[in-house]
Motif scaffolding. Structure first.
Motif, short mmCIF file in Angstrom:
data_model
loop_
_atom_site.label_atom_id
_atom_site.label_comp_id
_atom_site.label_asym_id
_atom_site.label_seq_id
_atom_site.Cartn_x
_atom_site.Cartn_y
_atom_site.Cartn_z
N PRO A 53 0.80 -1.23 0.00
CA PRO A 53 0.00 0.00 0.00
C PRO A 53 0.83 1.28 0.00
N GLU A 54 2.08 1.22 0.49
CA GLU A 54 2.91 2.43 0.54
C GLU A 54 3.66 2.68 -0.77
N PHE A 55 3.54 1.76 -1.72
CA PHE A 55 4.27 1.90 -2.99
C PHE A 55 3.65 3.02 -3.83
N ARG A 56 4.48 3.92 -4.35
CA ARG A 56 3.97 5.11 -5.06
C ARG A 56 3.33 4.76 -6.40
N HIS A 57 3.92 3.84 -7.12
CA HIS A 57 3.44 3.54 -8.48
C HIS A 57 2.57 2.28 -8.48
N ILE A 58 1.70 2.17 -7.51
CA ILE A 58 0.87 0.98 -7.38
C ILE A 58 -0.09 0.82 -8.56
#
Length: 312
Positions: free
Chosen positions: A19-24
Motif C-alpha cells: 500500500p505504501e508503494f507510489r506507483h501501485i
C-alpha cells in the motif's frame, strides 16, 4: 442499525499489495495484463487439448486439468484485488474471505497433488512404455484428478474452519491483497502456536513429501532416458520431463518459501511477492513451459489456425 453494525464488525479490510508503494497503479495494470494473457493462454491450451484428437492422451488430459486449476486459482484472487483497488472499497465480508481462503488452498493443494501424479504418468511412460495404456487408463486419469481435487478440498476445509474460528483483533485489517491463511493469522488475538505446527505438518505432507517422490522418480527416469538407443526418443523424453520439472519448480518453490520458511508470518511483504508470483506469473508460465518446447501442441495450434482461416 444493529444488523448493519454486526455486519460491519464481521467484515475484513484488505490492505492491498504494497500500500505504501507510489506507483501501485502501474503494478495493478501490469498484473491485470499478465492475468489476461495467462487466462488466454490456459484457455487456449485447454481448447487445443479438447479439440485435437492427437492430444487425447493421459499426459495432456492431466495438463488440461492443471491449466483449469490455474484459471480457478488466479481468477479467485486477481479480479477481486483489481475491483478493490479501482473502487476504493477494500472491504471483504467474512463469508467472502472464507470462500477465498477455501478456493486458494483447495486449488493450491490440488495442484501439488496433480503435479505429483503427472510425474507418475511420465515415470510409467518412460520406464514401462509397453504397459502404459493399461496402467494409465482413462479411468485411472479420472481417479487421479478426483483424488487431487478431493485431497485439496478436504485439507482446505479443515484449515478454513480452524483459521476463521479464532478471535480476530480490531482493526480487522489483513496485510495482504487477498484473504490468505498466514495473513489472517497475523491479526488473531489468541495463541496459535499449536495451529502453526499443524500448518508445518500439512506443508510437509503437501509439499515436501510429494517433492521427494518427484525427485526420486526423476532420478530413475533420467537413468532410463540415458540408456535409450534412439536419440530422437531420448530428446523427446528429456523435453517433456524438463518441462514438467520447470512446472514443479514454479509451484513448489514459492509454496515452500511461504509455508516452510521459519518466521514466514513475520515477513508479509516477501510473502506477498511470492504469492503474486504463484497466483499471477505461474499461470502465465505454465502453458508456455508445455507449449513452446512441445511440437504436438504447436502442431495442434497451427491446425486450429488453419481451420479458422479456411472457415472465413
Amino acid at each position: 442499525m444493529w444488523r448493519g453494525n454486526e455486519t460491519e464488525l464481521t467484515d475484513f479490510t484488505l490492505l492491498g499489495f504494497f500500500p505504501e508503494f507510489r506507483h501501485i497503479t502501474v503494478v495493478i495494470f501490469t498484473i491485470l495484463l499478465i492475468y489476461m494473457v495467462a487466462f488466454t493462454g490456459n484457455t487456449l491450451l485447454i481448447l487445443l487439448i479438447w479439440l485435437d484428437s492427437r492430444l487425447h492422451t493421459p499426459m495432456y488430459f492431466l495438463l488440461s486439468q492443471l491449466s483449469f486449476m490455474d484459471l480457478t486459482l488466479t481468477s479467485s484472487i486477481v479480479p477481486k484485488m483489481a475491483a478493490n483497488f479501482f473502487s476504493g472499497q477494500r472491504r471483504i465480508s467474512f463469508l467472502a474471505c472464507g470462500t477465498q481462503i477455501f478456493f486458494s488452498l483447495t486449488v493450491g493443494i490440488a495442484e501439488c497433488i496433480l503435479i505429483t501424479v503427472m510425474c507418475f504418468d511420465r515415470y510409467v511412460a518412460i520406464r514401462n512404455p509397453l504397459r502404459y495404456p493399461v496402467i494409465i487408463s482413462p479411468r485411472v486419469c479420472l481417479q487421479m484428478i478426483a483424488m487431487s481435487w478431493a485431497g485439496g478440498a478436504f485439507t482446505s476445509m479443515g484449515h478454513v474452519a480452524f483459521t476463521l474460528h479464532f478471535h480476530i483483533c480490531s482493526p480487522r485489517e489483513i496485510p495482504h491483497f487477498f484473504c490468505e491463511v498466514m495473513a489472517v493469522l497475523r491479526i488473531v488475538c489468541e495463541d496459535i502456536s499449536a495451529y502453526e505446527k499443524a500448518v508445518v505438518v500439512t506443508s510437509i505432507l503437501v509439499l515436501l513429501l510429494p517433492l521427494s517422490l518427484i525427485l526420486s522418480s526423476y532420478v530413475l527416469i533420467f537413468l532410463t532416458v540415458l540408456q535409450m538407443n534412439s536419440p530422437e526418443g531420448r530428446n523427446k523424453a528429456l523435453a517433456t520431463c524438463s518441462s514438467h520439472l520447470c512446472v514443479v519448480g514454479l509451484y513448489f518453490g514459492p509454496g515452500m518459501c511461504i509455508y516452510m520458511r521459519p518466521g514466514s508470518a513475520k515477513t508479509p511483504k516477501l510473502n506477498q511477492g511470492l504469492f503474486l508470483f504463484g497466483t499471477v506469473l505461474t499461470p502465465l508460465l505454465n502453458p508456455l513451459a508445455y507449449s513452446l518446447r512441445n511440437k504436438e501442441v504447436i502442431g495442434a495450434l497451427k491446425t486450429l489456425i488453419r481451420k479458422c482461416q479456411s472457415s472465413r
